[in-house]
Structure formats: structure tokens, C-alpha cells
Design a protein around this motif. Structure first.
Motif, mmCIF file in Angstrom:
data_model
loop_
_atom_site.group_PDB
_atom_site.id
_atom_site.type_symbol
_atom_site.label_atom_id
_atom_site.label_comp_id
_atom_site.label_asym_id
_atom_site.label_seq_id
_atom_site.Cartn_x
_atom_site.Cartn_y
_atom_site.Cartn_z
ATOM 1 N N ARG A 33 0.831 -1.208 0.000
ATOM 2 C CA ARG A 33 0.000 0.000 0.000
ATOM 3 C C ARG A 33 0.865 1.257 0.000
ATOM 4 N N ARG A 34 1.913 1.265 0.796
ATOM 5 C CA ARG A 34 2.773 2.448 0.879
ATOM 6 C C ARG A 34 3.559 2.652 -0.415
ATOM 7 N N LYS A 35 4.200 1.608 -0.899
ATOM 8 C CA LYS A 35 5.006 1.745 -2.104
ATOM 9 C C LYS A 35 4.151 1.959 -3.345
ATOM 10 N N GLY A 36 3.000 1.304 -3.395
ATOM 11 C CA GLY A 36 2.120 1.494 -4.548
ATOM 12 C C GLY A 36 1.597 2.918 -4.637
ATOM 13 N N SER A 37 1.238 3.498 -3.496
ATOM 14 C CA SER A 37 0.745 4.874 -3.488
ATOM 15 C C SER A 37 1.826 5.845 -3.936
ATOM 16 N N LEU A 38 3.059 5.653 -3.457
ATOM 17 C CA LEU A 38 4.160 6.540 -3.843
ATOM 18 C C LEU A 38 4.522 6.364 -5.314
ATOM 19 N N ALA A 39 4.508 5.124 -5.804
ATOM 20 C CA ALA A 39 4.816 4.879 -7.211
ATOM 21 C C ALA A 39 3.778 5.525 -8.119
ATOM 22 N N THR A 90 13.516 16.435 -8.930
ATOM 23 C CA THR A 90 12.329 16.200 -8.103
ATOM 24 C C THR A 90 12.486 14.939 -7.272
ATOM 25 N N ALA A 91 13.051 13.891 -7.873
ATOM 26 C CA ALA A 91 13.245 12.632 -7.143
ATOM 27 C C ALA A 91 14.290 12.782 -6.051
ATOM 28 N N GLY A 92 15.330 13.586 -6.314
ATOM 29 C CA GLY A 92 16.365 13.804 -5.307
ATOM 30 C C GLY A 92 17.076 12.512 -4.936
ATOM 31 N N ASP A 93 17.272 12.310 -3.661
ATOM 32 C CA ASP A 93 17.944 11.106 -3.157
ATOM 33 C C ASP A 93 16.956 10.096 -2.581
ATOM 34 N N ALA A 94 15.702 10.182 -2.979
ATOM 35 C CA ALA A 94 14.688 9.249 -2.481
ATOM 36 C C ALA A 94 15.038 7.828 -2.899
ATOM 37 N N ARG A 95 14.590 6.845 -2.102
ATOM 38 C CA ARG A 95 14.945 5.456 -2.357
ATOM 39 C C ARG A 95 13.756 4.617 -2.788
ATOM 40 N N ASP A 96 12.621 5.243 -3.102
ATOM 41 C CA ASP A 96 11.493 4.447 -3.585
ATOM 42 C C ASP A 96 11.776 3.960 -5.000
ATOM 43 N N ALA A 97 10.951 3.048 -5.495
ATOM 44 C CA ALA A 97 11.246 2.357 -6.745
ATOM 45 C C ALA A 97 11.295 3.297 -7.935
ATOM 46 N N VAL A 98 10.275 4.145 -8.097
ATOM 47 C CA VAL A 98 10.229 5.028 -9.275
ATOM 48 C C VAL A 98 11.363 6.041 -9.203
ATOM 49 N N ALA A 99 11.677 6.548 -8.020
ATOM 50 C CA ALA A 99 12.794 7.480 -7.890
ATOM 51 C C ALA A 99 14.100 6.828 -8.309
ATOM 52 N N GLN A 100 14.295 5.580 -7.964
ATOM 53 C CA GLN A 100 15.509 4.887 -8.384
ATOM 54 C C GLN A 100 15.549 4.678 -9.887
ATOM 55 N N LEU A 101 14.389 4.440 -10.506
ATOM 56 C CA LEU A 101 14.346 4.331 -11.962
ATOM 57 C C LEU A 101 14.727 5.656 -12.615
ATOM 58 N N LEU A 115 5.293 0.118 -12.061
ATOM 59 C CA LEU A 115 6.692 0.318 -12.444
ATOM 60 C C LEU A 115 6.842 0.318 -13.955
ATOM 61 N N GLY A 116 6.081 -0.538 -14.638
ATOM 62 C CA GLY A 116 6.109 -0.545 -16.090
ATOM 63 C C GLY A 116 5.611 0.775 -16.671
ATOM 64 N N ASP A 117 4.570 1.332 -16.062
ATOM 65 C CA ASP A 117 4.066 2.631 -16.516
ATOM 66 C C ASP A 117 5.112 3.723 -16.307
ATOM 67 N N ALA A 118 5.804 3.694 -15.160
ATOM 68 C CA ALA A 118 6.843 4.690 -14.901
ATOM 69 C C ALA A 118 7.979 4.576 -15.912
#
Length: 258
Positions: free
Chosen positions: A74-80, A99-110, A231-234
Motif C-alpha cells: 500500500r505504501r510503495k504502490g501509493s508513492l509509485a 524532483t526525485a532527489g535522493d529518495a529510495r522508492d522504486a520510481v525514484a531509483q528508476l 513500475l512498467g508505466d513509470a
């Protein structure tokens, strides 16, 4: 006559007192007083106890994984979803990276991986850049998918093995019942009932552990599939962003602002 009658009554009373009790009375006296689940567990054989404890631990692990993965999805899906929608706006790769900065969520890493490849390419706009970016995004998606699926294998294992573990406890309990029959030389219910009760309890615990594990596993698999789709959409949005910048001949390096 009275003496004879009294004598007959006395003999009859003595005979009744010395006569064996009915079988059902003996069985009732020998039956365990506590046939509750806890009472059966306490009176069970050590092997059956081990099976029951193992199944209880497996059930606890199932619900723990469900709670942890549900919160994580729920947390990661909402952020993605939030970051993917932000990529749909009119921005450059450098702006997305800032905008992503140094965030470690999945889309930010992509985004960071894509920006890193653009920086290493030195601003050369060719098909090779898009291929390299696509490869990085594919590897990033695979890594994030493995990370989000971590722990679900436990549910699959519990769902597949718990019924057989419970069946082992069932077989052992029934075997103890037959051993009791053999040693007591009787088929009295008092001898058979405890082992059968233990066997049935082990079977029930096996089902209690297995059924929720299978249901929760299928539920989490659907949630993980939805997360992978995000993640595929991102990744698709990032590829479109790179392609638009290339077509317009306006490609700023991701780290140009630094």
C-alpha cells in the motif's frame, strides 16, 4: 419364610455389588476429563505436540507476512502512482531527477538510473542511448519486483506443506490408538478416543495453517502484479520523456544543475 426372604435379598445385593460395571460406565470413567483443544494438546504424544507447535508457528508466520506485505504494498504502490503521474507532465529528465532527489522508492531509483545513463552518454542523442536507458529500466524493474516479492515464498511453502504435516500428525495419532488397543487387549472407547482426538486436531491445525496461506498468497500475488504494472508505466513515461527530448534536440544532462 422371613429369614429366607432376607437371605435371598442379601445374596442378591452381594451379587450386584460384586458384578462388573457396565462397559459404558467403565468407558466413561476412563475417558479423559478434558477434551478441549488445549487438553488434547497437553495429553498428546511428543511427536504430535511437535507437529501442532510447528503448524501454529506456520500460521503465525502467515499472518505476519500478510500484515507486513499489505502495509508495504500500500505504501510503495501509493508513492509509485504519485511519481508516475508527475512524469506525465511537461518536464525534462533533469527536472524529474531533481524532483526525485535522493529518495529510495522504486520510481525514484528508476529516474536516477535513467539520469545516470544520460550523464554517462555525454549528451549524445542516438538510438544507443534509448537502448541503454531501456536496459537500465528493465533491470531496475526486475530488481524492484524481486524486492517487493520477498517473503511471499514462505506463504507458498506453508500452503503446500502444512496439510501433509497435519496428515503426519494424524497418522501418528491413529498409530498410537492402535498401539493402545494392542497393549490393552480391548477396543474400549477410552483407549481409542484420545489418539483419534489428537489426530483430528493435528489435521485441523494443518488446514488452519494451509488455507489462509494459499488465500493470502494469491491476494499478494495480485497486489505485486499491480505494483509491477505501475513500475512498467513509470518506465514507459521515462522512455517517452527521453524520446521527446531527443526529437526536439533539446537534451539537458540530468546533472547539469549541479
Amino acid at each position: 419364610m422371613q429369614c429366607s426372604s432376607r437371605l435371598r435379598h442379601a445374596i442378591l445385593a452381594i451379587a450386584l455389588a460384586l458384578a462388573p460395571a457396565p462397559a459404558f460406565a467403565i468407558d466413561a470413567a476412563l475417558l479423559p476429563r478434558n477434551l478441549s483443544p488445549w487438553g488434547m494438546f497437553v495429553g498428546a504424544d511428543i511427536i504430535v505436540k511437535t507437529v501442532m507447535v510447528g503448524l501454529a508457528i506456520a500460521s503465525l508466520a502467515t499472518w505476519t507476512v500478510w500484515l507486513a506485505k499489505t502495509i508495504e504494498l500500500r505504501r510503495k504502490g501509493s508513492l509509485a502512482l504519485k511519481r508516475t503521474r508527475s512524469l506525465e507532465g511537461n518536464m525534462t529528465l533533469a527536472e524529474a531527477s531533481a524532483t526525485a532527489g535522493d529518495a529510495r522508492d522504486a520510481v525514484a531509483q528508476l529516474i536516477q538510473s535513467c539520469a545516470r545513463e544520460a550523464e554517462l552518454s555525454g549528451g549524445i542523442l542516438d538510438d544507443g542511448l534509448q537502448e541503454r536507458v531501456a536496459l537500465r529500466l528493465e533491470r531496475g524493474e526486475a530488481a524492484m519486483s524481486r524486492q517487493i516479492a520477498r517473503g511471499t515464498g514462505v506463504l507458498a511453502t506453508i500452503g503446500a506443506t502444512a496439510p501433509f504435516v497435519g496428515l503426519f500428525g494424524t497418522v501418528w495419532g491413529i498409530m498410537n490408538s492402535f498401539i493402545g488397543i494392542s497393549e490393552s487387549h480391548t477396543t474400549s472407547l477410552a483407549v481409542v478416543a484420545p489418539g483419534i482426538a489428537e489426530a483430528l486436531l493435528a489435521t485441523a491445525l494443518g488446514l488452519v495453517a494451509a488455507i489462509p496461506a494459499v488465500v493470502i498468497y494469491n491476494h499478494l500475488v495480485r497486489g505485486i502484479a499491480n505494483y509491477r504494472a505501475l513500475l512498467g508505466d513509470a518506465s514507459a513515461q521515462l522512455m517517452l520523456l527521453v524520446s521527446r527530448q531527443r526529437d526536439h534536440g533539446h537534451f539537458r544532462l540530468a546533472r547539469a544543475a549541479e
